[in-house]
Motif scaffolding. Structure first.
Motif, PDB file in Angstrom:
ATOM      1  N   UNK A  17       0.900  -1.164   0.140  1.00 13.58           N
ATOM      2  CA  UNK A  17      -0.106   0.016  -0.148  1.00 13.58           C
ATOM      3  C   UNK A  17       0.779   1.192  -0.109  1.00 13.58           C
ATOM      4  N   UNK A  18       0.471   2.322  -0.550  1.00 12.06           N
ATOM      5  CA  UNK A  18       1.247   3.566  -0.249  1.00 12.06           C
ATOM      6  C   UNK A  18       0.407   4.893   0.160  1.00 12.06           C
ATOM      7  N   UNK A  19       1.067   5.751   0.819  1.00  8.77           N
ATOM      8  CA  UNK A  19       0.377   6.809   1.420  1.00  8.77           C
ATOM      9  C   UNK A  19       1.183   7.778   0.672  1.00  8.77           C
ATOM     10  N   UNK A  20       0.514   8.844   0.023  1.00  5.32           N
ATOM     11  CA  UNK A  20       0.865   9.962  -0.784  1.00  5.32           C
ATOM     12  C   UNK A  20       0.727  11.350  -0.016  1.00  5.32           C
ATOM     13  N   UNK A  21       1.521  12.168   0.219  1.00  6.69           N
ATOM     14  CA  UNK A  21       1.370  13.408   0.684  1.00  6.69           C
ATOM     15  C   UNK A  21       1.933  14.350  -0.115  1.00  6.69           C
ATOM     16  N   UNK A  22       1.207  15.509  -0.358  1.00  7.81           N
ATOM     17  CA  UNK A  22       1.626  16.640  -1.125  1.00  7.81           C
ATOM     18  C   UNK A  22       1.294  18.125  -0.355  1.00  7.81           C
ATOM     19  N   UNK A  23       1.884  19.060  -0.719  1.00  8.07           N
ATOM     20  CA  UNK A  23       1.873  20.245  -0.507  1.00  8.07           C
ATOM     21  C   UNK A  23       0.575  20.990  -1.432  1.00  8.07           C
ATOM     22  N   UNK A  24       0.574  20.574  -2.580  1.00  6.51           N
ATOM     23  CA  UNK A  24      -0.417  21.016  -3.595  1.00  6.51           C
ATOM     24  C   UNK A  24      -1.707  19.784  -3.574  1.00  6.51           C
ATOM     25  N   UNK A  25      -2.633  20.112  -4.174  1.00  8.71           N
ATOM     26  CA  UNK A  25      -3.741  19.222  -4.444  1.00  8.71           C
ATOM     27  C   UNK A  25      -3.198  18.015  -5.498  1.00  8.71           C
ATOM     28  N   UNK A  26      -3.392  16.693  -5.485  1.00 12.12           N
ATOM     29  CA  UNK A  26      -3.213  16.133  -6.541  1.00 12.12           C
ATOM     30  C   UNK A  26      -4.274  14.778  -6.587  1.00 12.12           C
ATOM     31  N   UNK A  27      -4.330  14.118  -7.545  1.00 11.63           N
ATOM     32  CA  UNK A  27      -4.947  12.994  -7.953  1.00 11.63           C
ATOM     33  C   UNK A  27      -4.088  11.709  -7.995  1.00 11.63           C
ATOM     34  N   UNK A  28      -4.343  10.917  -7.235  1.00 14.09           N
ATOM     35  CA  UNK A  28      -3.339   9.573  -7.257  1.00 14.09           C
ATOM     36  C   UNK A  28      -4.531   8.309  -7.769  1.00 14.09           C
ATOM     37  N   UNK A  29      -4.094   7.599  -8.667  1.00 16.88           N
ATOM     38  CA  UNK A  29      -4.706   6.446  -8.945  1.00 16.88           C
ATOM     39  C   UNK A  29      -3.676   5.292  -9.125  1.00 16.88           C
ATOM     40  N   UNK A  30      -4.424   4.059  -9.162  1.00 15.15           N
ATOM     41  CA  UNK A  30      -3.382   2.575  -9.014  1.00 15.15           C
ATOM     42  C   UNK A  30      -3.874   1.844 -10.313  1.00 15.15           C
ATOM     43  N   UNK A  31      -3.440   1.978 -11.346  1.00 11.94           N
ATOM     44  CA  UNK A  31      -3.871   0.904 -12.351  1.00 11.94           C
ATOM     45  C   UNK A  31      -3.111  -0.294 -12.098  1.00 11.94           C
ATOM     46  N   UNK A  32      -3.568  -1.373 -12.318  1.00 11.31           N
ATOM     47  CA  UNK A  32      -3.083  -2.741 -12.212  1.00 11.31           C
ATOM     48  C   UNK A  32      -3.430  -3.659 -13.058  1.00 11.31           C
ATOM     49  N   UNK A  33      -2.227  -4.374 -13.880  1.00  7.38           N
ATOM     50  CA  UNK A  33      -2.619  -5.235 -14.964  1.00  7.38           C
ATOM     51  C   UNK A  33      -2.176  -6.669 -14.515  1.00  7.38           C
ATOM     52  N   UNK A  34      -2.776  -7.658 -14.768  1.00 10.48           N
ATOM     53  CA  UNK A  34      -2.814  -8.800 -13.863  1.00 10.48           C
ATOM     54  C   UNK A  34      -2.762 -10.080 -15.284  1.00 10.48           C
ATOM     55  N   UNK A  35      -2.160 -11.306 -14.676  1.00  6.71           N
ATOM     56  CA  UNK A  35      -2.531 -12.378 -15.167  1.00  6.71           C
ATOM     57  C   UNK A  35      -2.739 -13.308 -13.758  1.00  6.71           C
TER      58      UNK A  35
END
Length: 154
Positions: A17-35
């Motif tokens: 898992x990841x925690x993202x912090x920023x001093x500015x507004x951001x949008x984070x997404x997590x694409x995942x490709x799988x078999x």
């Protein structure tokens, strides 16, 4: 725009898992490709949660044959948290389970292991501290129609 290949950072076969912090507004997404499994391939994407919460809801889930539903819980706190999972089945029955999630870690719950096979299930996940919870599901509807999807809780 910036992309991080998690496999390059952590290696193959690591749940994270990841925690993202920023001093500015951001949008984070997590694409995942799988078999996944013997023949299931595809990809899914989920937008990150804006902040941890103590209660998350999932209206849809399924443990039928050829469906694999998971609940992924991220604890970014500096202490272990207690988590309660209330599974609401199509029969009206509720199954209650509890677990601990270590500080600054992620755990994955196999929903079918908790409720059994052949159920439609909604889930409430609650904790004594803020956590982030998502629900990936992988499926095979038959020849040529398989894949997966993911959603953040509400």
């Amino acid at each position: 725009r910036w992309t991080l290949n998690v496999r390059d950072k952590l290696g193959v076969g690591v749940d994270s898992a990841v925690r993202i912090e920023s001093t500015l507004p951001v949008v984070a997404e997590r694409p995942m490709y799988f078999s996944y499994g013997p023949n299931w391939t595809g990809g899914h994407d989920v937008v990150g949660a804006p902040y941890p919460k103590s209660t998350w809801y999932f209206a849809e889930g399924c443990t039928y044959y050829n469906f694999n539903e998971w609940i992924c819980i991220a604890n970014s706190n500096d202490r272990e948290v207690s988590v309660a999972m209330d599974y609401m089945l199509e029969t009206g029955k509720t199954i209650h389970k509890t677990l601990k999630v270590q500080a600054r870690s992620r755990t994955t719950v196999n929903v079918a292991a908790d409720v059994g096979l052949t159920h439609n299930v909604s889930t409430r996940v609650s904790s004594n501290a803020g956590i982030v919870v998502e629900r990936p599901m992988y499926f095979d509807y038959g020849p040529g129609w398989n894949g997966g999807h993911d959603v953040m809780g509400m």
